[in-house]
Design an enzyme around this catalytic site. Structure first.
Site, PDB file in Angstrom:
ATOM      1  N   GLU A   1       0.646  -1.238   0.011  1.00 39.30           N
ATOM      2  CA  GLU A   1      -0.076   0.040  -0.011  1.00 39.30           C
ATOM      3  C   GLU A   1       0.980   1.344  -0.059  1.00 39.30           C
ATOM      4  OE1 GLU A   1      -3.498  -0.149   2.314  1.00 39.30           O
ATOM      5  OE2 GLU A   1      -3.177   1.866   3.219  1.00 39.30           O
ATOM      6  N   ASP A   2       1.908   1.265   0.729  1.00 37.91           N
ATOM      7  CA  ASP A   2       2.533   2.484   0.911  1.00 37.91           C
ATOM      8  C   ASP A   2       4.051   2.492   0.387  1.00 37.91           C
ATOM      9  OD1 ASP A   2       0.454   3.385   2.505  1.00 37.91           O
ATOM     10  OD2 ASP A   2       1.445   2.871   4.398  1.00 37.91           O
TER      11      ASP A   2
END
Ligand code: ZN
Length: 179
Positions: A65-66
């Site tokens: 996600e990051d």
């Protein structure tokens, strides 16, 4: 397949390098790695060290996600299950926040047992990260908003681990005491 100790050690190392310099959501300027260590440790404690892949996935749960980490890379470096667990905990960041939040509530009951535990541990850590002494009005609003949403996500994840469920309830109690 890596030994359990190496699996977790490699996961912590990769997470530290990929999230280098990133700050966690919520309180102050705490590094992201503090959040990842807390989630991994909650999972290790909840399962009494019985599931190394779950703890490794705890370290890695925000990498897709990051950061620019891919599912294929996690599958190759760790295992297919570790990669799947992380994918299950990855939001589609192309969607607006309100929709991502609604999807988490709707999708939670359909997650695998391991992903449900990671999601509860994540919500425990993120709630705790928003609890601070003497919060500003804005911090109080953010905490109230987060706890209300997290409670709905966790409602769809409960029942797999009584200790983790209780830890979440404790975090909500501590948060509500400030509101
Ligand atoms: Zn997280």
């Amino acid at each position: 397949m890596l030994s359990p100790v190496r699996l977790i050690s490699e996961a912590a190392d990769l997470a530290a390098r990929r999230h280098n310099g990133m700050a966690r959501k919520g309180r102050g300027n705490e590094p992201c790695i503090n959040h990842l260590a807390e989630v991994a440790n909650l999972l290790a404690t909840a399962t009494d060290g019985a599931d190394a892949e779950l703890v490794a996935a705890g370290w890695l749960h925000d990498t897709i996600e990051d950061t620019d980490t891919t599912r294929a890379e996690l599958a190759q470096t760790f295992s297919e299950r570790v990669a799947s667990l992380v994918v299950e905990c990855t939001d589609d960041m192309s969607l607006p926040k309100a929709l991502r939040r609604r999807k988490q509530i709707e999708d939670a009951p359909h997650k695998s047992p391991g992903a449900k535990l990671i999601k509860i541990a994540d919500k425990i850590s993120n709630t705790g990260g928003r609890i601070q002494t003497d919060p500003s009005a804005e911090e109080r609003d953010d905490l109230a908003d987060y706890v209300e949403w997290a409670t709905q996500v966790v409602a769809g994840c409960r029942g797999g681990n009584a200790w983790l469920d209780e830890k979440f309830d404790d975090a909500v109690k501590a948060a509500r005491a400030l509101l």
